[in-house]
Scaffold this motif. Structure first.
Motif, PDB file in Angstrom:
ATOM      1  N   VAL A  77       0.848  -1.204   0.000  1.00  6.76           N
ATOM      2  CA  VAL A  77       0.000   0.000   0.000  1.00  6.76           C
ATOM      3  C   VAL A  77       0.881   1.250   0.000  1.00  6.76           C
ATOM      4  N   GLY A  78       1.932   1.241   0.804  1.00 10.58           N
ATOM      5  CA  GLY A  78       2.860   2.372   0.805  1.00 10.58           C
ATOM      6  C   GLY A  78       3.488   2.560  -0.570  1.00 10.58           C
ATOM      7  N   ALA A  79       3.858   1.451  -1.225  1.00 10.10           N
ATOM      8  CA  ALA A  79       4.433   1.515  -2.569  1.00 10.10           C
ATOM      9  C   ALA A  79       3.423   2.077  -3.563  1.00 10.10           C
ATOM     10  N   LEU A  80       2.157   1.706  -3.414  1.00  8.19           N
ATOM     11  CA  LEU A  80       1.111   2.205  -4.314  1.00  8.19           C
ATOM     12  C   LEU A  80       0.942   3.714  -4.166  1.00  8.19           C
ATOM     13  N   VAL A  81       0.993   4.203  -2.926  1.00  5.01           N
ATOM     14  CA  VAL A  81       0.902   5.651  -2.699  1.00  5.01           C
ATOM     15  C   VAL A  81       2.056   6.372  -3.392  1.00  5.01           C
ATOM     16  N   ILE A  82       3.257   5.832  -3.251  1.00  2.88           N
ATOM     17  CA  ILE A  82       4.441   6.419  -3.882  1.00  2.88           C
ATOM     18  C   ILE A  82       4.291   6.427  -5.407  1.00  2.88           C
ATOM     19  N   ILE A  83       3.781   5.333  -5.961  1.00  2.00           N
ATOM     20  CA  ILE A  83       3.600   5.242  -7.409  1.00  2.00           C
ATOM     21  C   ILE A  83       2.600   6.286  -7.897  1.00  2.00           C
ATOM     22  N   LEU A  84       1.512   6.458  -7.181  1.00  2.00           N
ATOM     23  CA  LEU A  84       0.497   7.440  -7.584  1.00  2.00           C
ATOM     24  C   LEU A  84       1.051   8.855  -7.536  1.00  2.00           C
ATOM     25  N   ILE A  85       1.842   9.154  -6.495  1.00  2.00           N
ATOM     26  CA  ILE A  85       2.474  10.472  -6.403  1.00  2.00           C
ATOM     27  C   ILE A  85       3.460  10.672  -7.552  1.00  2.00           C
ATOM     28  N   GLY A  86       4.254   9.636  -7.830  1.00  2.00           N
ATOM     29  CA  GLY A  86       5.225   9.723  -8.920  1.00  2.00           C
ATOM     30  C   GLY A  86       4.563   9.905 -10.269  1.00  2.00           C
ATOM     31  N   MET A  87       3.486   9.162 -10.522  1.00  2.00           N
ATOM     32  CA  MET A  87       2.764   9.295 -11.790  1.00  2.00           C
ATOM     33  C   MET A  87       2.156  10.688 -11.928  1.00  2.00           C
ATOM     34  N   ALA A  88       1.574  11.186 -10.841  1.00  2.00           N
ATOM     35  CA  ALA A  88       0.981  12.529 -10.874  1.00  2.00           C
ATOM     36  C   ALA A  88       2.046  13.574 -11.189  1.00  2.00           C
ATOM     37  N   ASP A  89       3.240  13.401 -10.616  1.00  2.00           N
ATOM     38  CA  ASP A  89       4.315  14.358 -10.871  1.00  2.00           C
ATOM     39  C   ASP A  89       4.819  14.254 -12.308  1.00  2.00           C
ATOM     40  N   ASP A  90       4.929  13.031 -12.823  1.00  2.00           N
ATOM     41  CA  ASP A  90       5.400  12.851 -14.195  1.00  2.00           C
ATOM     42  C   ASP A  90       4.411  13.423 -15.206  1.00  2.00           C
ATOM     43  N   MET A 210      12.630   6.623 -16.278  1.00  2.00           N
ATOM     44  CA  MET A 210      11.806   6.094 -15.191  1.00  2.00           C
ATOM     45  C   MET A 210      10.959   7.178 -14.542  1.00  2.00           C
ATOM     46  N   GLY A 211      11.405   8.437 -14.641  1.00  2.00           N
ATOM     47  CA  GLY A 211      10.665   9.536 -14.053  1.00  2.00           C
ATOM     48  C   GLY A 211      10.592   9.435 -12.537  1.00  2.00           C
ATOM     49  N   ASP A 212       9.804  10.312 -11.934  1.00  2.00           N
ATOM     50  CA  ASP A 212       9.616  10.248 -10.482  1.00  2.00           C
ATOM     51  C   ASP A 212       8.899   8.969 -10.085  1.00  2.00           C
ATOM     52  N   THR A 213       8.094   8.421 -10.996  1.00  2.00           N
ATOM     53  CA  THR A 213       7.403   7.163 -10.713  1.00  2.00           C
ATOM     54  C   THR A 213       8.398   6.081 -10.324  1.00  2.00           C
ATOM     55  N   GLY A 214       9.482   5.989 -11.059  1.00  2.99           N
ATOM     56  CA  GLY A 214      10.484   4.968 -10.776  1.00  2.99           C
ATOM     57  C   GLY A 214      11.436   5.348  -9.663  1.00  2.99           C
ATOM     58  N   ALA A 215      11.916   6.595  -9.683  1.00  3.95           N
ATOM     59  CA  ALA A 215      12.904   7.019  -8.687  1.00  3.95           C
ATOM     60  C   ALA A 215      12.321   6.986  -7.273  1.00  3.95           C
ATOM     61  N   LEU A 216      11.078   7.460  -7.123  1.00  2.34           N
ATOM     62  CA  LEU A 216      10.451   7.459  -5.794  1.00  2.34           C
ATOM     63  C   LEU A 216      10.174   6.035  -5.325  1.00  2.34           C
ATOM     64  N   PHE A 217       9.731   5.170  -6.246  1.00  5.96           N
ATOM     65  CA  PHE A 217       9.452   3.787  -5.874  1.00  5.96           C
ATOM     66  C   PHE A 217      10.719   3.061  -5.441  1.00  5.96           C
ATOM     67  N   LEU A 218      11.791   3.204  -6.221  1.00  8.72           N
ATOM     68  CA  LEU A 218      13.047   2.538  -5.871  1.00  8.72           C
ATOM     69  C   LEU A 218      13.597   3.074  -4.547  1.00  8.72           C
ATOM     70  N   GLY A 219      13.505   4.388  -4.345  1.00  9.00           N
ATOM     71  CA  GLY A 219      13.951   4.956  -3.082  1.00  9.00           C
ATOM     72  C   GLY A 219      13.161   4.417  -1.906  1.00  9.00           C
ATOM     73  N   TYR A 220      11.857   4.299  -2.082  1.00  9.59           N
ATOM     74  CA  TYR A 220      10.987   3.779  -1.019  1.00  9.59           C
ATOM     75  C   TYR A 220      11.339   2.333  -0.680  1.00  9.59           C
ATOM     76  N   ILE A 221      11.455   1.491  -1.689  1.00  8.86           N
ATOM     77  CA  ILE A 221      11.756   0.075  -1.461  1.00  8.86           C
ATOM     78  C   ILE A 221      13.119  -0.096  -0.804  1.00  8.86           C
ATOM     79  N   ILE A 222      14.127   0.628  -1.292  1.00 11.12           N
ATOM     80  CA  ILE A 222      15.466   0.518  -0.723  1.00 11.12           C
ATOM     81  C   ILE A 222      15.475   0.988   0.733  1.00 11.12           C
ATOM     82  N   ALA A 223      14.792   2.097   1.014  1.00 10.27           N
ATOM     83  CA  ALA A 223      14.743   2.622   2.378  1.00 10.27           C
ATOM     84  C   ALA A 223      14.089   1.625   3.329  1.00 10.27           C
TER      85      ALA A 223
END
Length: 352
Positions: A77-90, A210-223
Motif C-alpha cells: 500500500v505504501g508503494a502504491l501511494v508512492i507510485i500514484l504520487i510519482g505518476m501525478a508528478d510525471d 523512469m521519471g519520479d514514478t520509478g525514482a520514488l518507488f526505488l527509493g521507497y523500497i530501498i529505504a
C-alpha cells in the motif's frame, strides 16, 4: 525460488516497458529538453510504472502461493501511494509540497500500519542502549523520505538511478541471505529483476525515462528493505545501510552543503550534482554512468566487509571512507571549485 522470482520480474519488465512508454505519451508524461537536461529530444517518462507492475505482479503471485500476502500489505500500500504520487508528478509536474506529503504518507503507512521502527541502538564502547522513544517514528520517517529523495536526485543520466539502485539492492539481498532473511532477499531480488528489465530500454541512449514514478518507488523500497534488514541493532551495524547508499547519500549531502555555501535555497535545482561534475571533467555520458556504478559497487563491497569487521576495524573503515569521499568531492568540485579544505591543508603540510 529466489532466482525464479528475479527472472519472472525481469521478463515481465522487458515485456511491459514498451507499453508503459506508449501510455506515457498518451498521458502527456514526457520530459522536454532544457538547460538542466542532458537529452535533446522529448522523451517518455513514467517508465517506473513498468518496474512497479513487474514487481507487484511477481510478488503477488509468490505471496499467494506462500499465503503471506496480507502480512505484507502495508509495504504494498505504501508503494502504491508512492507510485500514484510519482505518476501525478510525471504527468502534471507537482510542486514540492504535495510530493513531500505523499512521501510522508507512504512512510507513515509502513511505520504505523506495518510496525517498522528503529526503536533503539546499542552505543559502541558503552553497555547502555540509546532509546529513541517518541522520536523513533520521526527518525524512521526521516530515513525513508530522505532515501526516497536521494535516489530521486541522482536520477540525472540514462540508466544512472536504476543501476545505482540495483547495486544497492544486490548488496541488501546478499546481506539478507547471509543473515537468513528470505523475505528481504525475495523482495530485493524481485525489484532487481524488474529494474534490470527496464534498464534494457533506459541505459544510454535511453528510449524511456523512469521519471519520479520509478525514482520514488526505488527509493521507497530501498529505504524500507534497509531498515527491515538492519533495525534495532548496534550503531556500527546501523551504519551499514548508509554505506550501501553511499553514492546517493553523499550526492544529496554535498548538494545541501553546496547550496548553503553558495547561499541558495536548499530546494533549488542546479546542474552541479556528481554526474554533472564528472561530465564537466570530460567523461562521456556512458563513462560517467559506469564510473558511478563502480563507485556504488565499491560502497556495496565496503558495506559487506564492514558488517563482518571488528569494532575497531569498522571505525577505521568508516574513517577511511569519509576521507576518500571528502578528497574525491574536493577534486571534482562537487561543492564548488573553491571548496578544498582538506586538499589545501595537505598541500600546506607538504610545503617545505
Amino acid at each position: 525460488m529466489l532466482i525464479g522470482a528475479l527472472l519472472v520480474a525481469f521478463l515481465l519488465s522487458i515485456f511491459l516497458t514498451p507499453f508503459v512508454g506508449k501510455l506515457a505519451f498518451k498521458l502527456g508524461a514526457t520530459d522536454k529538453p532544457n538547460e538542466r537536461k542532458v537529452h535533446s529530444k522529448i522523451m517518455p517518462r513514467m517508465g517506473g510504472l513498468a518496474i512497479f507492475l513487474s514487481f507487484f505482479i511477481t510478488y503477488s503471485v509468490y505471496s499467494l502461493f506462500m499465503n503471506d500476502f496480507g502480512e505484507q500489505l502495508p509495504l504494498l500500500v505504501g508503494a502504491l501511494v508512492i507510485i500514484l504520487i510519482g505518476m501525478a508528478d510525471d504527468i502534471f509536474e507537482l510542486r514540492a509540497a504535495p510530493k513531500f506529503l505523499g512521501q510522508v504518507l507512504a512512510a507513515l503507512i509502513i511505520v504505523l500500519w506495518g510496525g517498522l521502527e528503529v526503536e533503539f541502538i546499542n552505543l559502541p564502547f558503552f553497555t547502555d542502549t540509546l532509546e529513541f522513544g517518541v522520536l523513533s517514528i520521526p527518525i524512521t520517517i526521516l530515513w525513508i523520505v530522505g532515501i526516497i529523495n536521494a535516489i530521486n536526485l541522482i536520477d540525472g543520466l540514462d540508466g544512472l538511478a536504476g543501476g545505482v539502485s540495483t547495486i544497492a539492492l544486490v548488496t541488501i539481498a546478499t546481506m539478507a541471505l547471509i543473515k537468513g532473511d528470505l523475505f528481504v532477499a525475495l523482495v530485493a531480488l524481485i525489484v532487481i529483476g524488474s529494474t534490470l528489465g527496464f534498464l534494457k530500454y533506459n541505459f544510454h541512449p535511453a528510449k524511456i525515462f523512469m521519471g519520479d514514478t520509478g525514482a520514488l518507488f526505488l527509493g521507497y523500497i530501498i529505504a524500507v528493505l534497509s531498515l527491515l534488514g538492519f533495525k534495532n541493532v548496534t550503531m556500527i551495524s546501523l551504519i551499514v545501510p548508509i554505506i550501501i547508499l553511499g553514492v546517493p547519500i553523499s550526492d544529496t549531502f554535498f548538494a545541501i552543503i553546496r547550496r548553503v555555501v553558495n547561499k541558495q535555497p536548499i530546494s533549488a535545482a542546479d546542474k552541479s550534482h556528481l554526474h554533472h561534475c564528472l561530465i564537466n571533467l570530460g567523461f562521456t555520458h556512458k563513462q560517467t554512468v559506469l564510473l558511478i556504478y563502480a563507485l556504488a559497487a565499491c560502497f556495496g563491497l565496503a558495506a559487506i566487509i564492514f558488517s563482518f569487521a571488528t569494532m575497531w576495524g569498522a571505525l577505521i573503515l568508516v574513517t577511511g571512507l569519509l576521507l576518500i569521499i571528502e578528497i574525491f568531492v574536493e577534486k571534482i568540485g562537487l561543492v564548488n571549485s573553491n571548496y578544498q579544505p582538506l586538499l589545501k591543508m595537505l598541500n600546506f603540510k607538504n610545503k617545505p
